[in-house]
Scaffold this motif. Sequence first.
Motif, mmCIF file in Angstrom:
data_model
loop_
_atom_site.group_PDB
_atom_site.id
_atom_site.type_symbol
_atom_site.label_atom_id
_atom_site.label_comp_id
_atom_site.label_asym_id
_atom_site.label_seq_id
_atom_site.Cartn_x
_atom_site.Cartn_y
_atom_site.Cartn_z
ATOM 1 N N ALA A 80 0.841 -1.207 0.000
ATOM 2 C CA ALA A 80 0.000 0.000 0.000
ATOM 3 C C ALA A 80 0.878 1.260 0.000
ATOM 4 C CB ALA A 80 -0.937 -0.003 1.198
ATOM 5 N N LEU A 81 1.977 1.238 0.767
ATOM 6 C CA LEU A 81 2.887 2.395 0.793
ATOM 7 C C LEU A 81 3.574 2.578 -0.550
ATOM 8 C CD1 LEU A 81 4.537 2.091 4.326
ATOM 9 C CD2 LEU A 81 3.027 3.933 3.523
ATOM 10 N N SER A 82 3.869 1.459 -1.232
ATOM 11 C CA SER A 82 4.530 1.569 -2.540
ATOM 12 C C SER A 82 3.595 2.222 -3.556
ATOM 13 C CB SER A 82 5.042 0.209 -3.025
ATOM 14 O OG SER A 82 4.055 -0.491 -3.758
ATOM 15 N N GLU A 83 2.296 2.034 -3.359
ATOM 16 C CA GLU A 83 1.325 2.693 -4.240
ATOM 17 C C GLU A 83 1.112 4.155 -3.825
ATOM 18 O OE1 GLU A 83 -1.855 -0.188 -4.055
ATOM 19 O OE2 GLU A 83 -0.629 -1.593 -5.214
ATOM 20 N N LYS A 84 1.016 4.383 -2.514
ATOM 21 C CA LYS A 84 0.826 5.748 -1.997
ATOM 22 C C LYS A 84 1.976 6.670 -2.425
ATOM 23 C CE LYS A 84 0.907 8.249 2.446
ATOM 24 N NZ LYS A 84 1.115 8.075 3.907
ATOM 25 N N HIS A 85 3.228 6.184 -2.247
ATOM 26 C CA HIS A 85 4.389 7.049 -2.499
ATOM 27 C C HIS A 85 5.030 6.821 -3.860
ATOM 28 C CE1 HIS A 85 4.417 8.782 1.488
ATOM 29 N NE2 HIS A 85 4.501 7.601 2.064
ATOM 30 N N ASP A 86 4.552 5.827 -4.622
ATOM 31 C CA ASP A 86 5.105 5.569 -5.943
ATOM 32 C C ASP A 86 6.571 5.116 -5.866
ATOM 33 O OD1 ASP A 86 5.506 5.484 -8.688
ATOM 34 O OD2 ASP A 86 5.657 7.660 -8.934
ATOM 35 N N PHE A 87 6.799 3.935 -5.294
ATOM 36 C CA PHE A 87 8.131 3.321 -5.335
ATOM 37 C C PHE A 87 7.990 1.816 -5.585
ATOM 38 C CE2 PHE A 87 7.266 3.632 -0.609
ATOM 39 C CZ PHE A 87 7.222 2.276 -0.301
ATOM 40 N N LEU A 88 9.093 1.194 -6.032
ATOM 41 C CA LEU A 88 9.102 -0.255 -6.214
ATOM 42 C C LEU A 88 9.749 -0.922 -5.005
ATOM 43 C CD1 LEU A 88 9.137 0.954 -9.290
ATOM 44 C CD2 LEU A 88 9.444 -1.447 -9.855
ATOM 45 N N ILE A 89 9.612 -2.252 -4.950
ATOM 46 C CA ILE A 89 10.139 -3.013 -3.811
ATOM 47 C C ILE A 89 11.177 -4.025 -4.297
ATOM 48 C CG2 ILE A 89 9.550 -4.487 -1.845
ATOM 49 C CD1 ILE A 89 6.646 -3.399 -2.103
ATOM 50 N N PHE A 90 12.285 -4.070 -3.573
ATOM 51 C CA PHE A 90 13.410 -4.951 -3.901
ATOM 52 C C PHE A 90 13.758 -5.780 -2.656
ATOM 53 C CE2 PHE A 90 18.373 -4.412 -4.476
ATOM 54 C CZ PHE A 90 18.553 -5.784 -4.503
ATOM 55 N N GLU A 91 13.410 -7.064 -2.661
ATOM 56 C CA GLU A 91 13.824 -7.937 -1.558
ATOM 57 C C GLU A 91 15.238 -8.437 -1.835
ATOM 58 O OE1 GLU A 91 13.412 -8.888 1.436
ATOM 59 O OE2 GLU A 91 14.598 -10.727 1.415
ATOM 60 N N ASP A 92 16.147 -8.041 -0.951
ATOM 61 C CA ASP A 92 17.584 -8.319 -1.089
ATOM 62 C C ASP A 92 17.881 -9.723 -0.546
ATOM 63 O OD1 ASP A 92 20.341 -8.176 -1.150
ATOM 64 O OD2 ASP A 92 20.500 -6.488 0.252
ATOM 65 N N ARG A 93 17.389 -10.751 -1.244
ATOM 66 C CA ARG A 93 17.434 -12.113 -0.727
ATOM 67 C C ARG A 93 18.752 -12.832 -1.013
ATOM 68 N NH1 ARG A 93 18.220 -16.478 0.392
ATOM 69 N NH2 ARG A 93 16.850 -18.192 1.012
ATOM 70 N N LYS A 94 19.483 -12.352 -2.020
ATOM 71 C CA LYS A 94 20.774 -12.965 -2.401
ATOM 72 C C LYS A 94 20.663 -14.496 -2.504
ATOM 73 C CE LYS A 94 23.776 -9.312 -0.606
ATOM 74 N NZ LYS A 94 22.845 -8.410 0.101
ATOM 75 N N PHE A 95 19.797 -14.953 -3.399
ATOM 76 C CA PHE A 95 19.644 -16.386 -3.652
ATOM 77 C C PHE A 95 20.987 -16.963 -4.116
ATOM 78 C CE2 PHE A 95 15.331 -14.741 -4.254
ATOM 79 C CZ PHE A 95 14.598 -15.630 -3.486
ATOM 80 N N ALA A 96 21.265 -18.190 -3.694
ATOM 81 C CA ALA A 96 22.563 -18.792 -4.050
ATOM 82 C C ALA A 96 22.517 -20.314 -3.977
ATOM 83 C CB ALA A 96 23.658 -18.250 -3.134
ATOM 84 N N ASP A 97 21.461 -20.946 -4.510
ATOM 85 C CA ASP A 97 21.385 -22.407 -4.446
ATOM 86 C C ASP A 97 21.045 -22.970 -5.831
ATOM 87 O OD1 ASP A 97 21.273 -25.041 -3.353
ATOM 88 O OD2 ASP A 97 20.448 -24.252 -1.484
#
Length: 281
Positions: A80-97
């Motif tokens: 909801a905040l990403s829509e309110k403020h107009d930003f994208l979301i980046f989950e820094d998961r660093k997959f490595a398998d």
Amino acid sequence: SSITLSTYAERAARQPNPAARALLECMARKQTNLSVSVDVTSKQDLLDVCDAVGPNVCLVKTHIDIVSDFDHDLVAQLTALSEKHDFLIFEDRKFADIGNTVSLQYSAGVHKIASWSHITNAHLVPGPSVVEGLAKVGMPLGRGLLLLAEMSSKGALTKGDYTKACVEEAKKDTTNFVCGFIAMSRVDEVDGPNTERDLLILTPGVGLDVKGDALGQQYRTPDQVINESGCDVIIVGRGIYGPLMTEEGKKDKKAAFEKVREQGERYKKAGWEAYLARIGQ
Ligand code: 6AU
């Protein structure tokens, strides 16, 4: 080179990956190349930081597995905040398998990352199958993947042939799921201008006040990162939310969040000035 001299808007228009395109459009619209790294461990602090800095950022970066009281309402409120403020979301998961494992880690588990995170990242250590496994889940959702081509920490092993292999892998990905890198420099252009793919460079290790921390992190300024090194997005964590972590900040949260908001504004301005200098405006 043509990429570093182009505007974010020009690059958005020709970007084939939907998440990267949305990010570049957002950057141009809001005039910001700032990503905030919200590395706090409580749900409410995470949301409050996003609300405080939202107007000044193009991208909120999370480490969702450090949130002690994580629940799906957090994801709903963050979205909801990403829509309110107009930003994208980046989950820094660093997959490595291996491919099969990362596709499960990306889609399932407690966090169901692929369902809410526009962008995520991976190490290429397991080989190309890590990209294939993530693409299987992320592509149908229009997500984007960043490869960790270079790290900011002292003594990082992400250099030389390893960095080159990340760049080659990204350039040969005809699906466009790989949309860029975590890197400290224009890694896609070390052998000359990159005319094949517009790959984004997102760069952590950014601070205006300190040179490093006690655990190997190394900081450079927004101007060094965007103007001198030709990177595209600055990622700032403690430089922005740091006021919350002090004794003073813990006592007076309201004052601390005002400082957080001010730091967001300060880094946004520094990042944008560096970009304007780079493109010659
Ligand atoms: O600004 P900081 O030092 O408080 O936080 C930097 C953030 C942290 C790190 O996990 C992340 O950036 N990071 C990464 C990423 C984004 O993948 C790679 C890296 O090489 N260095 C680094 O600091 O959330």
